[in-house]
Design an enzyme around this catalytic site. Structure first.
Site, short mmCIF file in Angstrom:
data_model
loop_
_atom_site.label_atom_id
_atom_site.label_comp_id
_atom_site.label_asym_id
_atom_site.label_seq_id
_atom_site.Cartn_x
_atom_site.Cartn_y
_atom_site.Cartn_z
N ARG A 53 0.79 -1.23 0.00
CA ARG A 53 0.00 0.00 0.00
C ARG A 53 0.83 1.28 0.00
O ARG A 53 0.57 2.18 -0.79
CB ARG A 53 -0.91 0.05 1.24
N THR A 54 1.79 1.37 0.92
CA THR A 54 2.50 2.64 1.07
C THR A 54 3.28 2.95 -0.20
O THR A 54 3.21 4.07 -0.74
CB THR A 54 3.42 2.59 2.30
N LYS A 81 25.74 -4.38 -3.22
CA LYS A 81 27.20 -4.45 -3.48
C LYS A 81 27.97 -3.83 -2.32
O LYS A 81 29.18 -3.74 -2.36
CB LYS A 81 27.54 -3.67 -4.76
N ARG A 102 10.99 3.98 3.44
CA ARG A 102 10.63 2.96 4.44
C ARG A 102 11.89 2.17 4.77
O ARG A 102 12.65 1.80 3.88
CB ARG A 102 9.57 2.01 3.90
N HIS A 130 4.72 5.67 11.71
CA HIS A 130 4.13 5.55 10.36
C HIS A 130 3.17 6.73 10.21
O HIS A 130 1.95 6.56 10.17
CB HIS A 130 3.41 4.21 10.25
N1 ASP Z 1 1.50 -2.02 6.82
C1 ASP Z 1 1.59 -1.47 8.15
C2 ASP Z 1 3.03 -1.12 8.46
O1 ASP Z 1 3.87 -1.25 7.58
C3 ASP Z 1 0.99 -2.40 9.17
C4 ASP Z 1 1.56 -3.79 9.15
O2 ASP Z 1 2.47 -4.09 8.39
O3 ASP Z 1 1.02 -4.59 9.92
O4 ASP Z 1 3.32 -0.69 9.54
N1 CP Z 2 -0.48 -0.07 5.59
C1 CP Z 2 0.76 -0.28 5.11
O1 CP Z 2 1.73 0.40 5.47
O2 CP Z 2 0.82 -1.26 4.17
P1 CP Z 2 2.15 -1.74 3.45
O3 CP Z 2 3.05 -2.30 4.52
O4 CP Z 2 1.72 -2.76 2.44
O5 CP Z 2 2.78 -0.54 2.82
#
Ligand code: ASP
Ligand code: CP
Length: 302
Positions: A53-54, A81, A102, A130
């Protein structure tokens, strides 16, 4: 230009500005008119940890604003590398107008912000923060219920390791919700997060190990964050402690919306997806307008 590193970086006035800009973005998206707000800009998405998603909602948000998204995956990059994080950030800062990062270790987006000249957005750093998810959550709650102040919101799951929960609790407190934290004792929310929310906003926060949904307006569930456990068997044991049954969800109020940052594993029954109270896919979709608002503010400073 402003970075967005943590929910502790902005006040309610700025949070409101993100929410109202996101509402405008949602209307524009619905009209289907291509936007040129960030035309000619490049947004680099640097993912050192997995994401669906992110990563892709930031790419979609950039594209919807007329910017070009770049996708960097550490496992396919020269980090393999031996290139350092600092050098990687310096390189990408030279290619893009904004860095979305991330990372599995807390504090790495903050470190990037010290190196980069362009704005840095924290897309999740280890078990720390987050902030963009928390803005999506607040936006979703306000859209569903028309307000946040005075709502009873239960956060349930691995509150110790879930960065989404830590960030969300702060914003719920900022907006005057009554929070109940429900987790096994071993997975309780960090006391520093709870005491800060109480001290800064006088928030009402209850902690319990037993779920009760009688007066709950929003139930926010998250998975056990397996990747943050030293012992994977312990994660499995913990997961079995807060799986919700269809029976308990059926008995919960008809008006109780259920949110989840996703991915969900088995903490909610699959059957619940078709229940009218399951709002997590709608919540994930809100990621695009909210991240459009965030990109606009971070790249243009307004
Ligand atoms: N997608 C969210 C996160 O990256 C929640 C999860 O992974 O459970 O923090
Ligand atoms: N909600 C969320 O952060 O999803 P992802 O980890 O898939 O990015």
């Amino acid at each position: 230009m402003p970075d967005l590193l943590s929910v502790y970086d902005f006040d309610k006035r700025e949070a409101d500005a993100y929410l109202s800009e996101a509402s405008k973005m949602e209307v524009l998206l619905r009209k289907g008119k291509p936007l040129r707000t960030l035309s000619g800009k490049i947004v680099a998405n640097l993912f050192f940890e997995s994401s669906t998603r992110t990563n892709f909602s930031f790419q979609a948000a950039a594209a919807r604003l007329g910017a070009t998204p770049l996708a960097f995956y550490s496992d396919k990059s020269s980090a393999q590398k031996g290139e350092t994080y600092a050098d990687t950030i310096q390189m990408m800062d030279g290619y893009a107008d904004c860095l979305v990062i991330r990372h599995p270790s807390p504090g790495m987006p903050q470190l990037a912000a010290e190196i980069a000249n362009h704005p840095v957005i924290n897309a999740g750093d280890g078990g720390n923060q987050h902030p963009t998810q928390a803005l999506i959550d607040i936006y979703t709650i306000k859209k569903l219920k028309g307000k946040i102040d005075g709502l009873n919101v239960t956060l349930m799951g691995d509150l110790k390791h879930a960065r989404a929960m830590r960030s969300l609790l702060h914003l719920l407190a900022m907006y005057g919700a009554n929070a109940t934290l429900c987790s096994p004792a071993l997975l309780a929310m960090g006391p520093e997060v709870v005491s800060r929310a109480k001290k800064e906003f006088g928030a009402s926060i209850k902690e319990t190990t037993k779920p009760s949904f009688a007066k709950c307006d929003i139930l926010y569930v998250c998975r056990v964050q397996r990747e943050r456990f030293a012992d994977p068997d312990e994660a499995l044991r913990m997961a079995s402690e807060f799986r919700l049954s269809m029976g308990s969800l059926r008995a919960a109020p008809k008006s109780m919306a259920v949110l989840h940052p996703l991915p969900k594993i088995d903490e909610l029954p699959k059957e619940f997806d078709s229940d009218a109270r399951a709002k997590y896919f709608e919540q994930a979709k809100n990621g695009v307008p909210v991240r459009m608002a965030i990109l606009k503010r971070c790249v243009l400073g307004k």
